[in-house]
Design a protein around this motif. Structure first.
Motif, PDB file in Angstrom:
ATOM      1  N   UNK A 266      21.144   9.056   1.466  1.00 50.59           N
ATOM      2  CA  UNK A 266      20.397   7.808   1.638  1.00 50.59           C
ATOM      3  C   UNK A 266      18.913   8.109   1.741  1.00 50.59           C
ATOM      4  N   UNK A 267      18.135   7.392   0.976  1.00 53.32           N
ATOM      5  CA  UNK A 267      16.677   7.513   1.082  1.00 53.32           C
ATOM      6  C   UNK A 267      16.083   6.145   1.323  1.00 53.32           C
ATOM      7  N   UNK A 268      15.111   6.104   2.217  1.00 51.59           N
ATOM      8  CA  UNK A 268      14.401   4.867   2.535  1.00 51.59           C
ATOM      9  C   UNK A 268      12.937   5.056   2.174  1.00 51.59           C
ATOM     10  N   UNK A 269      12.404   4.144   1.391  1.00 55.09           N
ATOM     11  CA  UNK A 269      11.021   4.239   0.940  1.00 55.09           C
ATOM     12  C   UNK A 269      10.246   3.021   1.423  1.00 55.09           C
ATOM     13  N   UNK A 270       9.361   3.246   2.399  1.00 54.83           N
ATOM     14  CA  UNK A 270       8.554   2.160   2.941  1.00 54.83           C
ATOM     15  C   UNK A 270       7.248   2.029   2.166  1.00 54.83           C
ATOM     16  N   UNK A 271       6.780   0.809   2.016  1.00 50.84           N
ATOM     17  CA  UNK A 271       5.521   0.548   1.314  1.00 50.84           C
ATOM     18  C   UNK A 271       4.915  -0.752   1.825  1.00 50.84           C
ATOM     19  N   UNK A 272       3.687  -1.011   1.401  1.00 48.15           N
ATOM     20  CA  UNK A 272       3.046  -2.270   1.739  1.00 48.15           C
ATOM     21  C   UNK A 272       2.001  -2.195   2.828  1.00 48.15           C
ATOM     22  N   UNK A 273       1.822  -1.036   3.416  1.00 51.37           N
ATOM     23  CA  UNK A 273       0.811  -0.902   4.442  1.00 51.37           C
ATOM     24  C   UNK A 273      -0.586  -0.994   3.868  1.00 51.37           C
ATOM     25  N   UNK A 274      -1.574  -1.066   4.755  1.00 55.32           N
ATOM     26  CA  UNK A 274      -2.952  -1.143   4.309  1.00 55.32           C
ATOM     27  C   UNK A 274      -3.864  -1.467   5.462  1.00 55.32           C
ATOM     28  N   UNK A 275      -5.103  -1.819   5.124  1.00 57.47           N
ATOM     29  CA  UNK A 275      -6.113  -2.162   6.123  1.00 57.47           C
ATOM     30  C   UNK A 275      -6.444  -3.635   6.015  1.00 57.47           C
ATOM     31  N   UNK A 276      -6.392  -4.320   7.149  1.00 55.51           N
ATOM     32  CA  UNK A 276      -6.709  -5.745   7.184  1.00 55.51           C
ATOM     33  C   UNK A 276      -7.529  -6.037   8.421  1.00 55.51           C
ATOM     34  N   UNK A 277      -8.180  -7.179   8.408  1.00 50.80           N
ATOM     35  CA  UNK A 277      -8.909  -7.623   9.590  1.00 50.80           C
ATOM     36  C   UNK A 277      -7.961  -8.374  10.515  1.00 50.80           C
ATOM     37  N   UNK A 278      -8.324  -8.423  11.771  1.00 51.13           N
ATOM     38  CA  UNK A 278      -7.533  -9.157  12.754  1.00 51.13           C
ATOM     39  C   UNK A 278      -7.322 -10.597  12.280  1.00 51.13           C
ATOM     40  N   UNK A 279      -6.095 -11.064  12.474  1.00 48.86           N
ATOM     41  CA  UNK A 279      -5.740 -12.394  12.002  1.00 48.86           C
ATOM     42  C   UNK A 279      -5.120 -12.414  10.626  1.00 48.86           C
ATOM     43  N   UNK A 280      -5.201 -11.296   9.929  1.00 51.16           N
ATOM     44  CA  UNK A 280      -4.663 -11.217   8.584  1.00 51.16           C
ATOM     45  C   UNK A 280      -3.170 -10.967   8.564  1.00 51.16           C
ATOM     46  N   UNK A 281      -2.647 -10.817   7.352  1.00 51.35           N
ATOM     47  CA  UNK A 281      -1.210 -10.627   7.165  1.00 51.35           C
ATOM     48  C   UNK A 281      -0.930  -9.475   6.205  1.00 51.35           C
ATOM     49  N   UNK A 282       0.227  -8.876   6.379  1.00 54.03           N
ATOM     50  CA  UNK A 282       0.743  -7.862   5.470  1.00 54.03           C
ATOM     51  C   UNK A 282       2.250  -8.017   5.400  1.00 54.03           C
ATOM     52  N   UNK A 283       2.825  -7.629   4.265  1.00 53.00           N
ATOM     53  CA  UNK A 283       4.278  -7.587   4.166  1.00 53.00           C
ATOM     54  C   UNK A 283       4.706  -6.175   3.804  1.00 53.00           C
ATOM     55  N   UNK A 284       5.479  -5.580   4.670  1.00 51.53           N
ATOM     56  CA  UNK A 284       6.031  -4.259   4.417  1.00 51.53           C
ATOM     57  C   UNK A 284       7.393  -4.395   3.736  1.00 51.53           C
ATOM     58  N   UNK A 285       7.668  -3.432   2.875  1.00 49.89           N
ATOM     59  CA  UNK A 285       8.969  -3.373   2.210  1.00 49.89           C
ATOM     60  C   UNK A 285       9.585  -2.009   2.463  1.00 49.89           C
ATOM     61  N   UNK A 286      10.891  -1.974   2.472  1.00 43.67           N
ATOM     62  CA  UNK A 286      11.615  -0.713   2.622  1.00 43.67           C
ATOM     63  C   UNK A 286      12.789  -0.748   1.651  1.00 43.67           C
ATOM     64  N   UNK A 287      12.690   0.056   0.611  1.00 41.69           N
ATOM     65  CA  UNK A 287      13.737   0.098  -0.406  1.00 41.69           C
ATOM     66  C   UNK A 287      14.698   1.241  -0.113  1.00 41.69           C
ATOM     67  N   UNK A 288      15.976   0.938  -0.152  1.00 43.80           N
ATOM     68  CA  UNK A 288      17.006   1.934   0.152  1.00 43.80           C
ATOM     69  C   UNK A 288      17.754   2.344  -1.108  1.00 43.80           C
ATOM     70  N   UNK A 289      18.075   3.622  -1.177  1.00 47.33           N
ATOM     71  CA  UNK A 289      18.902   4.115  -2.272  1.00 47.33           C
ATOM     72  C   UNK A 289      20.361   3.965  -1.901  1.00 47.33           C
ATOM     73  N   UNK A 290      21.241   4.091  -2.864  1.00 50.15           N
ATOM     74  CA  UNK A 290      22.665   4.059  -2.582  1.00 50.15           C
ATOM     75  C   UNK A 290      23.265   2.666  -2.669  1.00 50.15           C
ATOM     76  N   UNK A 291      24.589   2.632  -2.540  1.00 50.95           N
ATOM     77  CA  UNK A 291      25.308   1.373  -2.724  1.00 50.95           C
ATOM     78  C   UNK A 291      25.856   0.804  -1.429  1.00 50.95           C
ATOM     79  N   UNK A 292      25.423   1.362  -0.277  1.00 51.17           N
ATOM     80  CA  UNK A 292      25.972   0.907   1.002  1.00 51.17           C
ATOM     81  C   UNK A 292      24.973   0.132   1.835  1.00 51.17           C
TER      82      UNK A 292
END
Length: 127
Positions: A1-27
Motif C-alpha cells: 500500500x502506498x499513500x501519496x499526499x498532495x495539495x499543500x502550499x502557502x496561504x494567508x490566514x483566512x485562506x483555504x487549501x484542499x489536500x488529497x491523498x491517493x492510495x494504491x491497491x484495491x482495498x
C-alpha cells in the motif's frame, strides 16, 4: 500500500487549501482513513478521521467547523478541505490508513492506530 499526499502550499490566514491523498491497491474502500499533522518541534497530532463509507467523521477540536474530511472510493482518494486557515495550522500534513474500523476501535486519534502513512505535504499559513 502506498499513500501519496498532495495539495499543500502557502496561504494567508483566512485562506483555504484542499489536500488529497491517493492510495494504491484495491482495498482502499475497506479501510478507515485519517489525517494527522506535525509542526516543527511538536508531536504528530490527530486532525480528522473518516470511516470506510464516508458516513462517519471525527475532528480534533482545533479544526472542528473549519476542516472537512471526505473520500471518493472510486478514486481511491481521501481529502481534507481546510478553510479559515490560521497560522497555527502550519505543519506537515500526513494521511494514514487506520488498522481497525472506527466503529470497533474508536475514532483513531493515536498514531499507533494507523499502519500505512503518506509522505506528508507542507502547509504554511502566514498572518
Amino acid at each position: 500500500v502506498q499513500l501519496q499526499a498532495s495539495g499543500g502550499g502557502s496561504v494567508q490566514a483566512g485562506g483555504s487549501l484542499r489536500l488529497s491523498c491517493a492510495a494504491s491497491g484495491r482495498t482502499f474502500s475497506s479501510y478507515d482513513m485519517g489525517w494527522f499533522r506535525q509542526a516543527p518541534g511538536k508531536e504528530r497530532e490527530f486532525v480528522a478521521a473518516i470511516n470506510r463509507s464516508g458516513g462517519i467523521t471525527y475532528y480534533a477540536d482545533s479544526v472542528k467547523g473549519r476542516f472537512i474530511i471526505s473520500r471518493d472510493n472510486a478514486k481511491n482518494t481521501v481529502y481534507l478541505q481546510m478553510n479559515s486557515l490560521k497560522p497555527e495550522d502550519t505543519a506537515v500534513y500526513y494521511c494514514a490508513r487506520k488498522v481497525a474500523p472506527i466503529i470497533v476501535a474508536g475514532r483513531g486519534t493515536a498514531t499507533s492506530e494507523y499502519d500505512y502513512w503518506g509522505q506528508g505535504t507542507q502547509v504554511t499559513v502566514s498572518s
